[in-house]
Design a protein around this motif. Structure first.
Motif, PDB file in Angstrom:
ATOM      1  N   VAL A   1       0.844  -1.190   0.000  1.00 42.08           N
ATOM      2  CA  VAL A   1       0.000   0.000   0.000  1.00 42.08           C
ATOM      3  C   VAL A   1       0.877   1.237   0.000  1.00 42.08           C
ATOM      4  O   VAL A   1       2.020   1.207   0.463  1.00 42.08           O
ATOM      5  N   GLY A   2       0.353   2.316  -0.551  1.00 38.26           N
ATOM      6  CA  GLY A   2       1.134   3.537  -0.579  1.00 38.26           C
ATOM      7  C   GLY A   2       0.383   4.694  -1.174  1.00 38.26           C
ATOM      8  O   GLY A   2      -0.822   4.594  -1.477  1.00 38.26           O
ATOM      9  N   ASP A   3       1.087   5.802  -1.366  1.00 41.32           N
ATOM     10  CA  ASP A   3       0.450   6.981  -1.930  1.00 41.32           C
ATOM     11  C   ASP A   3       0.122   6.804  -3.408  1.00 41.32           C
ATOM     12  O   ASP A   3      -0.574   7.621  -3.998  1.00 41.32           O
ATOM     13  N   PHE A   4       0.594   5.702  -4.002  1.00 49.31           N
ATOM     14  CA  PHE A   4       0.343   5.413  -5.420  1.00 49.31           C
ATOM     15  C   PHE A   4      -0.956   4.632  -5.628  1.00 49.31           C
ATOM     16  O   PHE A   4      -1.422   4.493  -6.750  1.00 49.31           O
ATOM     17  N   ASN A   5      -1.531   4.058  -4.560  1.00 49.06           N
ATOM     18  CA  ASN A   5      -2.779   3.288  -4.721  1.00 49.06           C
ATOM     19  C   ASN A   5      -3.808   3.620  -3.641  1.00 49.06           C
ATOM     20  O   ASN A   5      -4.695   2.815  -3.361  1.00 49.06           O
TER      21      ASN A   5
ATOM     22  N   ASP B   1      -6.007  -4.038  -1.251  1.00 52.11           N
ATOM     23  CA  ASP B   1      -6.448  -5.010  -2.250  1.00 52.11           C
ATOM     24  C   ASP B   1      -5.888  -4.760  -3.647  1.00 52.11           C
ATOM     25  O   ASP B   1      -5.976  -5.639  -4.509  1.00 52.11           O
ATOM     26  N   LEU B   2      -5.314  -3.590  -3.891  1.00 49.78           N
ATOM     27  CA  LEU B   2      -4.934  -3.227  -5.260  1.00 49.78           C
ATOM     28  C   LEU B   2      -3.606  -3.832  -5.705  1.00 49.78           C
ATOM     29  O   LEU B   2      -3.410  -4.069  -6.899  1.00 49.78           O
ATOM     30  N   ASN B   3      -2.681  -4.069  -4.804  1.00 48.71           N
ATOM     31  CA  ASN B   3      -1.373  -4.638  -5.162  1.00 48.71           C
ATOM     32  C   ASN B   3      -1.018  -5.775  -4.213  1.00 48.71           C
ATOM     33  O   ASN B   3      -0.145  -5.659  -3.362  1.00 48.71           O
TER      34      ASN B   3
END
Length: 638
Positions: free
Chosen positions: A61-65, A70-72
């Motif tokens: 998780v991060g500022d990119f998602n 659940d996204l990466n």
């Protein structure tokens, strides 16, 4: 562990990597775990890998998602406890954590144990970083280090906390000097004073300033308080170009319970011992590394090599070694678990040290591993092949305690405590020692060095001068904490800068120049470092003059041709007619005293001829008048 979804992975971590890591011998595992720029299936992005053997599910998780777990999602690699993910179109500078689902279904947000950079505190995210591309200019230094054992040369260490050494008049980042700014100003001071090395407190990332960096959450990340990883590389590179070695404090003993850190990393004890009888330090409120796990040992040993090989550091001072060696350290009866033999030794930590020091000795090109070990544990600096732990050197805590207890005394009472200054010379060959007056001795109501001294103001400075001279002459390498070389009055406080204006006031400037002369004397005369751990390098002239509180001794050079005689008066009483025995007939050149400091090289007017008067068990002697707190250091040929 979650059901394994793949056997091979996407190729960044190989089966050999997994095998070596799970057996504690992947010494470059930091090149595989953590976050790394990578190209996969013709797409550039960032590869992530983490060890979490008890996790059910993990997402990056991060500022990119949007910090969405659940996204990466990450995938578990077979039978290794390792998880991996590749995120395309992601580069350096992104904030990230691992969202770990535990066996109980709890969701934890953890910083990356192998992150190369961390967010500026009080924020706690890891930062994607590309460490490649830095151009080193310290080849000359590194080649010299490889050829010379540091214990054979001069080592005078300036212990520094960058955040409070100096501060800038600015609001951003708490007024801290950056690594680049510190490199330039600190190196100038070190060169002027004559120190050979700088030792830095608190470089690995830590959440709380008041821990001084001894409660680490980011073992592979230079703290962002002072800049970026490459700016820290610049700091070390610049120091090396100026001829200065760099030592880091290193903490493999314990870690804090902060929610984003290593504690219960995947919902269960992962990096720490599971049993609180071994896994917690009751005095410190921290967790203890589990040295029985290969992966934990690998994490720590690879981390040591990371600083030595990736950052070119010249040494690691290992904090709190005694707490690792003894199972009952800081614990009452019933609060600790004996080893399999019924003893209090942590057998796993012992093996860890032997493994660590053997590997660094083999690969580290004479990088030092220094033990802060406060007990009489035997053979700390002997090789593992001879039953030792394998450290390069050890802080001499016993000497430090005796020295400070003596120096605090009113001079009248010193004659009754003469042994405190001589006792260290009964065991100086048992280990490769560093004599230390460190940060620990000038905090927590212990007073600064100048305030420990008895008497009125001028007496305090005179006491400290003769005390520092004894320290310099005593066998062993040297360490002095910042501010104590110019008479800092208040105790060290990590929140404020040193009182540098004191170094410009008469007594402070005089002390600073005196310490500078001592350090230059140290480097000028090999007798003071060539035989630090050998009786051939030291002999007493008079160890028993307690009535006058005067000590006299000789430091011999390796060739016995350029030697130094020390005569030191620890009282405010003048001794105009003092006489000292000497080992040979001839001339003795005064090269250092309390008034002049270091005499100009080659000056002959201060030469004394010996007389055939038996004294101190010698056939010859010299007249050696001593002022109150007088110091006399003579050079003589063999």
């Amino acid at each position: 562990m979650a059901e394994e979804k793949m056997e091979v992975g996407i190729g960044f971590i190989t089966e050999v990597d997994r095998y070596l890591f799970n057996n504690g011998k992947h010494y470059e595992i930091y090149e595989k775990l953590g976050a790394h720029p990578w190209t996969y299936q013709e797409e550039e992005g960032m590869y992530f890998a983490v060890w979490a053997p008890h996790a059910i599910q993990i997402g990056v998780v991060g500022d990119f998602n949007g910090w969405n777990p659940d996204l990466n999602p990450m995938t578990c690699l077979a039978k290794s406890g390792l998880w991996e993910a590749f995120i395309p179109n992601l580069g350096a500078g992104a904030l990230y954590k691992y969202a770990i689902t535990t066996e109980t279904g709890k969701l934890l947000f953890k910083a990356d144990p192998y992150a190369f950079e961390a967010e500026y505190r009080p924020q706690t995210a890891s930062v994607t970083t590309d460490l490649s591309g830095f151009v080193w200019n310290d080849k000359k230094w590194m080649e010299k280090r490889k050829k010379q054992d540091p214990m054979d040369g001069p080592v005078s260490i300036y212990e520094v906390h960058i955040g409070s050494w100096r501060k800038k008049n600015r609001e951003e980042k708490d007024g801290f000097y950056t690594y680049v700014e510190a490199a330039h100003e600190l190196s100038e001071y070190i060169i002027e004073m004559g120190y050979t090395h700088v030792e830095l407190l608190g470089i690995a990332e830590h959440p709380y300033d008041g821990s001084w960096g001894y409660q680490v959450t980011g073992y592979f990340a230079p703290t962002s308080r002072y800049g970026t990883p490459k700016e820290f590389m610049y700091f070390i590179d610049y120091m090396h170009q100026k001829g200065i070695g760099v030592i880091l404090d290193w903490v493999p003993a314990h870690f804090p319970k902060d929610a984003h850190g290593l504690s219960d990393f995947d919902g269960k004890p992962c990096y720490q011992y599971a049993d609180p009888g071994k896994g917690e330090h009751p005095d410190w409120g921290t967790k203890v590394f589990d040295y029985s796990k290969y992966e934990v040992d690998n994490f720590l040993i690879a981390n040591a090599l990371y600083w030595v090989e990736k950052y070119h550091v010249d040494g690691l001072r290992v904090d709190a070694v005694a707490s690792m060696l003894y199972l009952d350290y800081g614990r009452a009866d019933g609060e600790w678990i004996p080893n399999k033999n019924g003893g209090n030794e942590n057998l796993e930590a012992i093996e860890f040290f032997k493994h660590l020091n053997s590997v660094v000795k083999k690969r580290g090109d004479n990088a030092m591993i220094i033990a802060e070990e406060s007990t009489a544990w035997p053979k700390v600096t002997d090789s593992p092949e001879h039953g030792g732990l394998g450290f390069t050197s050890k802080w001499n805590m016993g000497w430090m305690h005796d020295f400070l207890e003596y120096m605090k005394l009113d001079p009248y009472f010193r004659k009754y405590n003469h042994h405190k200054m001589t006792f260290g010379l009964t065991y100086f060959t048992s280990e490769k020692y560093i004599l230390v007056l460190s940060h620990d001795e000038v905090v927590h109501l212990k007073s600064s060095m100048i305030e420990k001294m008895p008497g009125l103001l001028e007496d305090k400075f005179s006491n400290l001068k003769v005390g520092y001279t004894f320290m310099l002459g005593h066998p062993g390498k040297k360490l002095l904490f910042m501010g104590q070389d110019f008479g800092q009055f208040h105790e060290w406080d990590e929140k404020v800068a040193l009182d540098w204006h004191l170094a410009d006031e008469p007594l402070g400037e005089e002390l600073k120049n005196y310490v500078k002369d001592l350090l230059h004397l140290y480097q000028e005369y090999p007798a003071l470092y060539e035989k630090d751990y050998d009786w051939e390098g030291f002999s007493w002239i008079n160890a028993n003059d307690n009535e006058h509180s005067i000590f006299s001794f000789i430091r011999y050079s390796a060739d016995k041709k350029n030697n130094l005689l020390f005569v030191l008066n620890f009282t405010p009483v003048e001794r105009k007619d003092y006489r000292a025995g000497v080992p040979k007939k001839g001339s003795y050149q005064l090269v250092f005293d309390e008034t002049h400091g270091l005499y100009e090289s080659g000056k002959k007017a201060n030469t004394v001829l010996s007389e055939e008067i038996k004294w101190d068990g010698q056939n010859n002697s010299i007249s050696c008048p001593l002022k109150p707190y007088g110091v006399a250091v003579y050079h003589f040929k063999g």
